[in-house]
Design an enzyme around this catalytic site. Structure first.
Site, short mmCIF file in Angstrom:
data_model
loop_
_atom_site.label_atom_id
_atom_site.label_comp_id
_atom_site.label_asym_id
_atom_site.label_seq_id
_atom_site.Cartn_x
_atom_site.Cartn_y
_atom_site.Cartn_z
N GLU A 77 0.87 -1.19 0.00
CA GLU A 77 0.00 0.00 0.00
C GLU A 77 0.91 1.23 0.00
OE1 GLU A 77 -2.80 -0.33 3.25
OE2 GLU A 77 -3.76 -2.08 2.34
N GLY B 290 1.45 3.35 2.18
CA GLY B 290 2.14 3.55 3.47
C GLY B 290 2.93 2.35 3.94
N ARG C 126 37.82 -4.03 -26.95
CA ARG C 126 38.32 -2.68 -26.67
C ARG C 126 39.82 -2.74 -26.36
NH1 ARG C 126 37.01 2.58 -27.59
NH2 ARG C 126 37.72 3.92 -25.90
N HIS D 126 32.80 -1.24 -19.69
CA HIS D 126 32.40 -0.53 -20.91
C HIS D 126 32.92 0.91 -20.97
CE1 HIS D 126 29.66 -3.87 -21.59
NE2 HIS D 126 29.37 -3.37 -22.77
N GLU E 253 9.85 -8.33 -3.67
CA GLU E 253 9.68 -9.57 -2.87
C GLU E 253 10.48 -9.49 -1.57
OE1 GLU E 253 7.70 -12.03 -4.16
OE2 GLU E 253 7.56 -11.25 -6.20
N THR F 30 13.04 -6.50 0.76
CA THR F 30 14.36 -5.86 0.63
C THR F 30 15.44 -6.75 1.28
OG1 THR F 30 14.11 -4.76 2.75
CG2 THR F 30 13.30 -3.56 0.82
C1 LIG Z 1 8.87 -2.08 -9.58
C2 LIG Z 1 8.20 -2.63 -8.36
C3 LIG Z 1 7.25 -3.63 -8.48
C4 LIG Z 1 6.57 -4.10 -7.35
N1 LIG Z 1 5.59 -5.05 -7.52
C5 LIG Z 1 4.82 -5.40 -6.45
C6 LIG Z 1 3.68 -6.27 -6.61
O1 LIG Z 1 3.42 -6.78 -7.70
N2 LIG Z 1 2.87 -6.48 -5.54
C7 LIG Z 1 3.13 -5.95 -4.31
O2 LIG Z 1 2.37 -6.21 -3.37
N3 LIG Z 1 4.22 -5.15 -4.12
C8 LIG Z 1 5.06 -4.86 -5.15
N4 LIG Z 1 6.14 -4.02 -4.98
C9 LIG Z 1 6.38 -3.44 -3.65
C10 LIG Z 1 7.59 -4.02 -2.96
O3 LIG Z 1 7.32 -5.31 -2.50
C11 LIG Z 1 7.95 -3.04 -1.82
O4 LIG Z 1 8.42 -1.84 -2.41
C12 LIG Z 1 8.99 -3.62 -0.91
O5 LIG Z 1 8.46 -4.68 -0.15
C13 LIG Z 1 9.55 -2.56 0.06
O6 LIG Z 1 8.51 -1.86 0.68
P1 LIG Z 1 8.53 -0.25 0.73
O7 LIG Z 1 8.81 0.23 -0.64
O8 LIG Z 1 7.28 0.19 1.38
O9 LIG Z 1 9.76 0.12 1.65
P2 LIG Z 1 9.70 0.23 3.24
O10 LIG Z 1 9.07 -0.97 3.82
O11 LIG Z 1 9.16 1.54 3.59
O12 LIG Z 1 11.25 0.20 3.58
C14 LIG Z 1 12.09 1.32 3.41
C15 LIG Z 1 13.51 0.93 3.86
O13 LIG Z 1 13.51 0.56 5.25
C16 LIG Z 1 14.02 -0.74 5.40
N5 LIG Z 1 13.31 -1.40 6.49
C17 LIG Z 1 11.96 -1.57 6.63
N6 LIG Z 1 11.68 -2.22 7.75
C18 LIG Z 1 12.87 -2.50 8.36
C19 LIG Z 1 13.25 -3.18 9.57
N7 LIG Z 1 12.35 -3.74 10.38
N8 LIG Z 1 14.56 -3.25 9.87
C20 LIG Z 1 15.50 -2.71 9.05
N9 LIG Z 1 15.19 -2.05 7.89
C21 LIG Z 1 13.91 -1.97 7.56
C22 LIG Z 1 13.79 -1.43 4.05
O14 LIG Z 1 14.68 -2.53 3.89
C23 LIG Z 1 14.07 -0.27 3.11
O15 LIG Z 1 15.46 -0.13 2.95
C24 LIG Z 1 6.88 -3.58 -6.08
C25 LIG Z 1 7.86 -2.61 -5.95
C26 LIG Z 1 8.52 -2.11 -7.07
C27 LIG Z 1 9.55 -1.04 -6.90
#
Ligand SMILES: Cc1cc2nc3c(=O)[nH]c(=O)nc-3n(C[C@H](O)[C@H](O)[C@H](O)COP(=O)(O)OP(=O)(O)OC[C@H]3O[C@@H](n4cnc5c(N)ncnc54)[C@H](O)[C@@H]3O)c2cc1C
Length: 401
Positions: free
Chosen positions: A131, A133, A284, A354, A379, A381
């Protein structure tokens, strides 16, 4: 060694499938990928080709019209496809996760209704947990379902749906307090809904809007979208598995196989980066000889190839563990973490090899350089993988003092 990332012990059928896919990648994907990517164009012709090859039904059981293949076969195909263009592997990945979740957790009626058309590629799946958030913290989901007779009414906003526009079936995770007393743990009050919709953008079904494509740094071609539910009515028969409160576990099961898949993508992109680097290094010349003859470049190639081999081995190990029926969260977490980090490093080394040309859009490595970072996030981080790995290690190596 003929080439990197060989897999021992494959059956004749697996070898045949992989050689067909590799051939398709070399002839139909690599020659057009960079041009389509620069135009952010959906690769319809490639998708039609994958459909013809039966790849949308690769892991769907034969009784539903699929090929009934293993996770290993699937992951090796994904590795080949990502070697050609990572976005194409993204098109089949969410489809594969939704089909897997249906196979594992769906009611008989749900399997009969969806799987045959999913195997044919006529229904294509997307899955939606994130979501605006939250992404890592799935337990904080705020989208909600409330029961109303034989239906549920869904409200809330979802983010980052890969294939959000092109899919016709979305597995959506929402909070469903109905039937779960106040104070129930968040993960026990979540439900996966199977939401059917028309492909496209705008209001694709009453109460359901897909606003448009998110403009991304890389991973182009494949559409990534938001999803807005405003009084969306879904029949109770479309609760995955027929029972509310199981959504969190169903999604985590799907993500676990998805992680092997992301690891496979990392392996494929890294292989391609190595191929580009090793070729360029022999063409190269600087200081009177091919740069491949400078030891510093040879060391780079050695490190890149070692990383490609290591990531492939871990990915294969994680897939085989799941295929054997064992829990593989540790192996999948490790494989996803290592393969995505190594992929980023191998791509960066190929980029450096490159020189200035790596910065030009004429060279394929420029595309790979913008694609690799997505694997560090999707899937789960690196931090989330390390949390999973760390927890499992403490289970396995519990202090007995
Ligand atoms: C191109 C793309 C395609 C995607 N496709 C899908 C999809 O098909 N379906 C779907 O549901 N989602 C999808 N996502 C979402 C993706 O799974 C999330 O972006 C990802 O899980 C990270 O969540 P966030 O972006 O909210 O980051 P956040 O959860 O806000 O994290 C921000 C940072 O804080 C770190 N962090 C968070 N919690 C902790 C903790 N407890 N301890 C230490 N560090 C922490 C994270 O590692 C990261 O570095 C997609 C994302 C992208 C960019």
């Amino acid at each position: 060694m003929a080439r990197l990332a060989q897999t021992a012990g494959l059956t004749d059928v697996q070898q045949e499938i992989l050689s067909t896919v590799r051939d398709f990648v070399d002839k139909e994907i690599i020659p057009v990928a960079t041009e389509l990517e620069h135009r952010d164009e959906y690769p319809q012709q490639i998708v039609d080709g994958l459909k013809e090859l039966g790849l949308f039904g690769l892991m769907i059981p034969e009784e539903y019209g699929g090929l009934g293949e293993s996770l290993l076969t699937y992951a090796l195909c994904v590795e080949e496809i990502a070697r050609g263009w990572m976005s194409v592997s993204g098109i089949i990945n969410t489809h594969f996760i939704v089909a897997y979740m249906l196979k594992q957790h769906g009611t008989q009626e749900q399997k009969d209704h969806f799987l045959p058309r999913m195997a044919a590629g006529d229904i294509r799946g997307a899955f939606s947990m994130s979501e605006p958030g939250l992404g890592s913290d799935v337990s904080a989901i705020t989208s909600k379902a409330v029961k109303d007779g034989d239906e549920y009414v869904l409200n809330g906003q979802k983010m980052w749906l890969t294939n959000g526009g092109t899919s016709s079936l979305v597995a959506v995770l929402v909070r469903s307090d109905e039937g779960h007393p106040e104070g129930t743990a968040p993960h026990k009050s979540m439900t996966t809904f199977l939401v059917e919709k028309e492909p496209g953008f705008g209001e694709v079904r009453p109460g359901l809007t897909i606003p448009g494509k998110i403009d991304k740094m890389g991973y182009k071609g494949v559409d990534t979208t938001e999803l807005i539910m405003d009084g969306l009515r879904v029949p109770a028969a479309r609760v995955l598995g027929g029972v509310t409160g199981r959504g969190f576990y169903q999604m985590m099961d799907g993500v676990e196989v998805g992680r092997v898949n992301v690891a496979a993508r990392g392996c494929g992109v890294a292989q391609r980066a190595f191929e580009l680097g090793v070729q360029y290094a022999q063409q190269r010349h600087t200081f009177g000889k091919p740069i491949a003859q400078h030891q510093a470049i040879q060391f780079k190639l050695a490190e890149m190839a070692t990383k490609v081999e290591a990531a492939h081995a871990m990915m294969v190990n994680a897939a085989r563990k799941k295929d054997s029926g064992e829990r593989n969260d540790l192996e999948a977490g490790m494989a996803k973490y290592l393969a995505s980090e190594y992929c980023k490093e191998v791509v960066e080394d190929a980029f450096r090899i490159h020189g200035g040309y790596g910065f030009s859009k004429e060279y394929e490595i420029e595309r790979l350089y913008r694609e690799a970072p997505m694997l560090l996030i999707g899937e789960g981080t690196a931090e989330i993988q390390k949390m999973i790995i760390g927890r499992r290690l403490l289970e396995e190596y519990r202090f007995q003092g």
